[in-house]
Motif scaffolding. Structure first.
Motif, PDB file in Angstrom:
ATOM      1  N   VAL A  34       0.803  -1.159   0.124  1.00 42.67           N
ATOM      2  CA  VAL A  34       0.048  -0.119  -0.125  1.00 42.67           C
ATOM      3  C   VAL A  34       0.724   1.322  -0.007  1.00 42.67           C
ATOM      4  O   VAL A  34       1.880   1.363   0.800  1.00 42.67           O
ATOM      5  CB  VAL A  34      -1.187  -0.074   1.237  1.00 42.67           C
ATOM      6  N   LEU A  35       0.565   1.932  -0.733  1.00 45.16           N
ATOM      7  CA  LEU A  35       1.329   3.575  -1.153  1.00 45.16           C
ATOM      8  C   LEU A  35       0.532   4.435  -1.476  1.00 45.16           C
ATOM      9  O   LEU A  35      -0.249   4.468  -2.585  1.00 45.16           O
ATOM     10  CB  LEU A  35       2.607   3.108  -2.125  1.00 45.16           C
ATOM     11  N   ALA A  36       0.576   5.651  -0.629  1.00 49.19           N
ATOM     12  CA  ALA A  36      -0.085   6.761  -1.121  1.00 49.19           C
ATOM     13  C   ALA A  36      -1.693   6.514  -1.350  1.00 49.19           C
ATOM     14  O   ALA A  36      -2.583   6.938  -2.412  1.00 49.19           O
ATOM     15  CB  ALA A  36       0.368   7.603  -2.337  1.00 49.19           C
ATOM     16  N   GLY A  37      -2.573   5.484  -0.697  1.00 55.32           N
ATOM     17  CA  GLY A  37      -3.693   5.408  -0.704  1.00 55.32           C
ATOM     18  C   GLY A  37      -4.146   4.354  -1.746  1.00 55.32           C
ATOM     19  O   GLY A  37      -5.137   4.134  -2.156  1.00 55.32           O
ATOM     20  N   GLY A  38      -3.225   3.777  -2.555  1.00 59.22           N
ATOM     21  CA  GLY A  38      -3.301   2.804  -3.593  1.00 59.22           C
ATOM     22  C   GLY A  38      -2.360   1.948  -3.593  1.00 59.22           C
ATOM     23  O   GLY A  38      -1.941   1.447  -2.452  1.00 59.22           O
ATOM     24  N   ARG A  39      -2.446   0.852  -4.376  1.00 59.09           N
ATOM     25  CA  ARG A  39      -1.544  -0.099  -4.326  1.00 59.09           C
ATOM     26  C   ARG A  39      -0.356  -0.361  -5.442  1.00 59.09           C
ATOM     27  O   ARG A  39      -0.713  -0.179  -6.766  1.00 59.09           O
ATOM     28  CB  ARG A  39      -2.443  -1.650  -4.454  1.00 59.09           C
ATOM     29  N   ALA A  51       6.617  -1.324 -12.994  1.00 60.56           N
ATOM     30  CA  ALA A  51       5.859  -1.015 -11.714  1.00 60.56           C
ATOM     31  C   ALA A  51       4.710  -0.456 -12.264  1.00 60.56           C
ATOM     32  O   ALA A  51       4.431   0.049 -13.395  1.00 60.56           O
ATOM     33  CB  ALA A  51       6.567  -0.219 -11.016  1.00 60.56           C
ATOM     34  N   SER A  52       3.552  -0.570 -11.397  1.00 56.65           N
ATOM     35  CA  SER A  52       2.294  -0.208 -11.505  1.00 56.65           C
ATOM     36  C   SER A  52       1.755   0.322 -10.298  1.00 56.65           C
ATOM     37  O   SER A  52       2.202  -0.281  -9.095  1.00 56.65           O
ATOM     38  CB  SER A  52       1.364  -1.173 -12.261  1.00 56.65           C
ATOM     39  N   TRP A  53       0.802   1.303 -10.250  1.00 64.11           N
ATOM     40  CA  TRP A  53       0.208   1.710  -9.030  1.00 64.11           C
ATOM     41  C   TRP A  53      -1.124   1.957  -9.400  1.00 64.11           C
ATOM     42  O   TRP A  53      -1.531   2.551 -10.400  1.00 64.11           O
ATOM     43  CB  TRP A  53       0.992   3.122  -8.638  1.00 64.11           C
ATOM     44  N   ASN A  54      -2.087   1.545  -8.485  1.00 68.78           N
ATOM     45  CA  ASN A  54      -3.480   1.254  -8.664  1.00 68.78           C
ATOM     46  C   ASN A  54      -4.184   1.868  -7.511  1.00 68.78           C
ATOM     47  O   ASN A  54      -3.764   1.858  -6.366  1.00 68.78           O
ATOM     48  CB  ASN A  54      -4.071  -0.279  -9.085  1.00 68.78           C
ATOM     49  N   ARG A  55      -5.292   2.761  -7.823  1.00 67.87           N
ATOM     50  CA  ARG A  55      -6.134   3.357  -6.857  1.00 67.87           C
ATOM     51  C   ARG A  55      -7.492   3.559  -6.982  1.00 67.87           C
ATOM     52  O   ARG A  55      -7.682   4.139  -8.128  1.00 67.87           O
ATOM     53  CB  ARG A  55      -5.362   4.616  -6.352  1.00 67.87           C
ATOM     54  N   PRO A  56      -8.410   2.970  -6.438  1.00 69.06           N
ATOM     55  CA  PRO A  56      -9.884   3.357  -6.637  1.00 69.06           C
ATOM     56  C   PRO A  56     -10.382   4.650  -6.202  1.00 69.06           C
ATOM     57  O   PRO A  56      -9.885   5.057  -4.849  1.00 69.06           O
ATOM     58  CB  PRO A  56     -10.583   2.332  -5.794  1.00 69.06           C
ATOM     59  N   LEU A  57     -10.837   5.425  -6.828  1.00 69.01           N
ATOM     60  CA  LEU A  57     -11.290   6.941  -6.388  1.00 69.01           C
ATOM     61  C   LEU A  57     -12.770   6.755  -6.743  1.00 69.01           C
ATOM     62  O   LEU A  57     -13.076   6.996  -8.084  1.00 69.01           O
ATOM     63  CB  LEU A  57     -10.486   8.020  -7.205  1.00 69.01           C
ATOM     64  N   GLY A  58     -13.764   6.679  -5.744  1.00 70.97           N
ATOM     65  CA  GLY A  58     -15.215   6.747  -5.965  1.00 70.97           C
ATOM     66  C   GLY A  58     -15.475   5.421  -6.774  1.00 70.97           C
ATOM     67  O   GLY A  58     -15.015   4.418  -6.490  1.00 70.97           O
ATOM     68  N   ALA A  59     -16.274   5.716  -7.858  1.00 66.65           N
ATOM     69  CA  ALA A  59     -16.519   4.417  -8.752  1.00 66.65           C
ATOM     70  C   ALA A  59     -15.559   4.051  -9.887  1.00 66.65           C
ATOM     71  O   ALA A  59     -16.046   3.115 -10.669  1.00 66.65           O
ATOM     72  CB  ALA A  59     -17.905   4.563  -9.434  1.00 66.65           C
ATOM     73  N   VAL A  60     -14.239   4.751  -9.900  1.00 74.20           N
ATOM     74  CA  VAL A  60     -13.378   4.682 -10.768  1.00 74.20           C
ATOM     75  C   VAL A  60     -11.851   4.175 -10.355  1.00 74.20           C
ATOM     76  O   VAL A  60     -11.522   4.349  -9.311  1.00 74.20           O
ATOM     77  CB  VAL A  60     -13.356   5.764 -11.696  1.00 74.20           C
ATOM     78  N   ASN A  61     -11.447   3.283 -11.058  1.00 74.22           N
ATOM     79  CA  ASN A  61     -10.250   2.658 -10.703  1.00 74.22           C
ATOM     80  C   ASN A  61      -9.071   3.128 -11.399  1.00 74.22           C
ATOM     81  O   ASN A  61      -9.078   3.139 -12.887  1.00 74.22           O
ATOM     82  CB  ASN A  61     -10.397   1.248 -10.696  1.00 74.22           C
ATOM     83  N   PHE A  62      -8.076   3.809 -10.965  1.00 72.13           N
ATOM     84  CA  PHE A  62      -7.055   4.398 -11.840  1.00 72.13           C
ATOM     85  C   PHE A  62      -5.637   3.640 -11.742  1.00 72.13           C
ATOM     86  O   PHE A  62      -5.041   2.981 -10.693  1.00 72.13           O
ATOM     87  CB  PHE A  62      -6.702   6.014 -11.221  1.00 72.13           C
ATOM     88  N   THR A  63      -4.925   3.420 -12.925  1.00 73.95           N
ATOM     89  CA  THR A  63      -3.859   2.453 -12.720  1.00 73.95           C
ATOM     90  C   THR A  63      -3.032   3.255 -13.840  1.00 73.95           C
ATOM     91  O   THR A  63      -3.282   3.781 -14.814  1.00 73.95           O
ATOM     92  CB  THR A  63      -3.897   1.217 -13.626  1.00 73.95           C
ATOM     93  N   VAL A  64      -1.603   3.228 -13.112  1.00 72.37           N
ATOM     94  CA  VAL A  64      -0.358   4.082 -14.187  1.00 72.37           C
ATOM     95  C   VAL A  64       0.681   2.939 -13.961  1.00 72.37           C
ATOM     96  O   VAL A  64       0.994   2.488 -12.877  1.00 72.37           O
ATOM     97  CB  VAL A  64      -0.164   5.142 -13.464  1.00 72.37           C
ATOM     98  N   SER A  65       1.115   2.537 -15.146  1.00 74.80           N
ATOM     99  CA  SER A  65       2.355   1.507 -15.134  1.00 74.80           C
ATOM    100  C   SER A  65       3.476   2.042 -16.140  1.00 74.80           C
ATOM    101  O   SER A  65       3.254   2.851 -17.189  1.00 74.80           O
ATOM    102  CB  SER A  65       1.781   0.287 -15.452  1.00 74.80           C
ATOM    103  N   GLY A  94       8.125   1.658 -22.188  1.00 73.48           N
ATOM    104  CA  GLY A  94       6.603   2.178 -22.418  1.00 73.48           C
ATOM    105  C   GLY A  94       5.890   2.556 -20.867  1.00 73.48           C
ATOM    106  O   GLY A  94       6.431   2.350 -19.902  1.00 73.48           O
ATOM    107  N   VAL A  95       4.943   3.444 -21.189  1.00 70.80           N
ATOM    108  CA  VAL A  95       4.086   3.811 -20.020  1.00 70.80           C
ATOM    109  C   VAL A  95       2.622   3.509 -20.456  1.00 70.80           C
ATOM    110  O   VAL A  95       2.248   3.581 -21.643  1.00 70.80           O
ATOM    111  CB  VAL A  95       4.443   5.359 -19.575  1.00 70.80           C
ATOM    112  N   VAL A  96       1.706   3.320 -19.335  1.00 69.13           N
ATOM    113  CA  VAL A  96       0.263   3.487 -19.560  1.00 69.13           C
ATOM    114  C   VAL A  96      -0.201   4.039 -18.627  1.00 69.13           C
ATOM    115  O   VAL A  96       0.127   3.672 -17.337  1.00 69.13           O
ATOM    116  CB  VAL A  96      -0.275   1.928 -19.799  1.00 69.13           C
TER     117      VAL A  96
END
Length: 743
Positions: free
Chosen positions: A288-293, A335-349, A378-380
């Protein structure tokens, strides 16, 4: 894990409630008896028969919400509770079977085709690790072989790729925890380079964010680190492996680490036996990091294969001919970081990945060499969720790909074939709109490369006729910006099961696939799942070695190829408390064209059938009976002596001798007899007390080709008699034996 967080504020309620439903991520069914805990308040409840839970009078602010149930991965997430109203947190857990001694219980025996339900069965198909282990056709768990079905072809004895709906192996992508993998295959007794003990789920994804491959992406998800240190190890006649997972020592963080080495049996006195080594490594840190995974992954694989260049040749040290040598390796770091905000799930990798291969084809007539290299970065960034009943997926990505390829015919300087770089920038997205009993999903991808923009649209219409019947239709277009220069029809393809990449350029533009698919998903009874599809497909512009290349890789010019494919497939799974049954049938018509020559590829058998049953007479003993059949098979003719012995204990390993040269005038022109094979396997485990984690010791073995059917790999031309001689495959005999233990 899929998490949907929806807030609905009720003004007249003075304090907040937290409610939701806990489901099985694989089957979609509710999970009664799950323990849900607000850890900061030390409050726990059990889910009811419908999988629902509720906490009343919860103080506002951030809270940790944890869920735990036997046989599933434990999950913890952050929830920002409002001052009033109801906060709904629905959770989907990934199965992670555990052993609990004499109390072990499995409601149903998972096998492939029993775990894909609802709309997930349309956009993707996947298997949990439990179903891979229970696969009745596999002597040992293999993530890629378990994907074989009516529309997915995996060679039954010398697999060199996953071929989807008539496409080649090089048109399938691979991702592990969202990180691209470019050298995902082993050879000679091993196939997948992903240690199954490190995985939780593996499957095929056809969605819009997988659109930079012509056939889709094989996606693997590594297992969740345990709260205590756990381990598993195995030793068999084909491999040895070790996997560890547990807490990292940093609060909220854990790790997974696995290593595997292939084992090559051979008679030391017989130079025709294949030599070499292979191995793979997977490492993951998650927390767990910065409220996400946060997840960080490293993957590495290395392979080396050497074979006699002439059948029945003496050893090189005794004055014999040199041996052919193939080496390939790959590594990925991301590496990827994932965090749900409300009804939406955000992912950066983000990632960097590379692959390389070298080869020496020591043919007495046409010796040649190879050097291939690929490096990517690459980044997504993407967001997905459900807003007011509409499912949303949107993302952007950018990548840079460099490839170098050199083929070296003997006696010539290096033939420069490719040394290029391509940068791509694009966006992808999908919207899923419910319209009564229908759902329409529309989207696609736009990619910019070399000053052009390429579109890859996708449309899916899903009609849920009833709880038991769903019908769907899909139309899509895809592009791929890299090509492979393997000679796919070479008899030695199984010895070099890795793509030899070159990027598209002015002379070899991106390849393209257009496809229409119709299908239905039936779940008439609990534990019964049937999926049927019909497809029509057209592929254009993929690279093929020219007629001058007779070795397993291109050494001269490259020509663009086209293909057409159409087919029908039915996959069925039946799961009970003591048994799991799977069956698949596929019919297809596949036609490839290079230059002015049309031919049927070796993976284009007209009919293919797979069936098997895994039966547990008691919780610690299982029997597996599985059969494979192919009819309407073809192969490509070749010149030169060739000796092949299957990789079994009866033959002391894998034997390959000779330098078969592809006869381009006989592409797909050799008809093969029917392929029929039935295997019988047995597994027995015992529980061992190892402290906080219940351990287990397991023995297993498989007897192959029970009825002794003579299956033929190809026909070779006898240089003395001029007659065609069959190259036979697995005889009746023990295929593999091994032992596993978990602690």
């Amino acid at each position: 894990m899929g998490i949907t967080v929806a807030l609905a504020l009720a003004i007249q309620v003075s304090q907040a409630s937290v409610v939701g439903v806990v489901r099985d991520r694989i089957t979609g069914s509710e999970l009664p008896g799950a323990v849900v805990t607000l850890t900061d308040l030390d409050r726990s409840v059990l889910t009811d028969a419908a999988g629902r839970y509720e906490f009343r009078d919860v103080s506002p602010g951030p809270h940790h919400l944890a869920v735990d149930v036997a046989g599933f991965e434990s999950r913890t997430l952050h929830a920002l509770v409002p001052r009033s109203g109801r906060m709904e947190v629905n959770l989907a857990l990934t199965p992670d079977p555990v052993y609990v001694g004499a109390l072990e219980a499995r409601p149903r025996v998972p096998v492939p085709h029993t775990e894909n339900v609802g709309t997930e069965a349309i956009t993707a198909t996947f298997n949990s690790l439990a179903s891979v282990r229970n696969h009745p056709l596999l002597a040992e768990a293999d993530a890629f072989s378990a994907l074989g079905s009516g529309e997915v072809y995996v060679h039954p004895e010398s697999p060199h790729g996953v071929m989807i709906q008539g496409g080649t192996a090089d048109q399938t992508g691979y991702e592990l925890d969202g990180i691209p993998i470019f050298s995902a295959n082993h050879a000679a007794g091993l196939f997948s380079a992903w240690n199954p003990d490190a995985l939780s789920v593996v499957g095929l994804d056809y969605s819009s964010d997988a659109s930079q491959t012509l056939s889709g992406v094989v996606r693997g998800v590594t297992k969740q680190p345990g709260e205590v240190t756990r381990g598993s190890a195995a030793l068999s006649t084909t491999q040895s492996r070790l996997t560890l997972d547990g807490p990292l020592g940093i609060p909220g963080f854990g790790y997974v680490l696995s290593a595997r080495a292939g084992r090559t049996l051979r008679k030391r006195s017989d130079e025709n036996y294949l030599g070499g080594e292979s191995g793979d490594l997977i490492g993951k840190v998650e927390g767990v990091l910065a409220g996400g995974r946060l997840r960080a992954l490293v993957f590495q694989t290395e392979n080396e294969i050497d074979v006699a260049s002439e059948p029945e040749a003496p050893a090189p040290r005794a004055g014999g001919p040199p041996r052919s040598l193939f080496e390939w390796e790959g590594s990925s770091l991301g590496a990827s970081w994932n965090r749900p905000l409300g009804a939406v799930n955000f992912t950066v990798s983000g990632w960097q990945a590379r692959a390389g291969a070298t080869g020496t084809w020591a043919s007495p007539e046409t010796p040649s060499g190879l050097r291939s290299h690929r490096a990517d970065r690459g980044v997504v960034a993407k967001a997905e969720g459900t807003l007011r009943g509409v499912s949303v997926l949107f993302g952007v990505r950018g990548s840079s790909t460099y490839t170098e390829y050199r083929g070296v015919p003997e006696g010539e300087t290096a033939t420069f074939l490719s040394d290029a770089n391509v940068r791509t920038v694009g966006a992808f997205g999908e919207l899923g709109v419910p319209l009564g009993a229908f759902q329409v999903r529309a989207g696609g991808a736009l990619t910019g490369a070399r000053g052009r923009v390429y579109s890859a649209p996708r449309l899916v219409v899903h009609w849920r006729r009833s709880e038991a019947v769903s019908v769907f239709a899909e139309a899509s277009r895809r592009q791929q910006f890299t090509h492979s220069l393997r000679t796919r029809e070479s008899p030695a393809a199984g010895l070099l099961p890795t793509a030899l990449w070159v990027v598209s350029d002015e002379g070899l533009p991106p390849s393209e696939s257009e496809q229409v698919t119709f299908g239905a998903v039936l779940t008439p009874l609990p534990g019964v799942h049937i999926r049927s599809t019909a497809f029509v497909r057209r592929l254009r512009g993929f690279a093929q070695a020219s007629a001058s290349s007779t070795s397993p890789f291109a050494t001269g010019s490259v020509e663009p190829g086209d293909a057409s494919a159409r087919g029908l497939a039915v996959d069925a799974g039946f799961s009970g408390s003591r048994y799991g049954i799977m069956a698949s049938y596929g019919w297809q018509r596949v036609l490839y064209r290079v230059g002015d020559v049309d031919y049927r590829p070796s993976h284009g058998a007209t009919h293919r059938a797979l069936a098997g049953v895994t039966f547990y007479p008691n919780p610690t003993l299982s029997f597996r009976l599985g059969g494979t059949g192919e009819w309407g098979r073809t192969a490509t003719g070749f010149d030169g002596g060739f000796e092949w012995e299957a990789c079994t204990l009866r033959d002391y390993g894998f034997e390959f001798g000779g330098s078969p040269a592809v006869r381009n005038d006989l592409l797909g022109g050799v008809g093969l007899p029917d392929y029929v094979r039935v295997d019988l396997g047995v597994r027995k485990h015992w529980h061992v007390d190892t402290g906080p984690v219940d351990g287990a010791l397991e023995l297993y073995g498989t007897l192959s080709n029970l009825f002794g059917h003579e299956n033929v790999l190809n026909f070779g031309l006898d240089p003395e008699s001029g007659e065609l001689t069959p190259i036979t495959m697995l005889p009746r005999g023990p295929l593999v034996i091994g032992v596993e233990w978990r602690f």
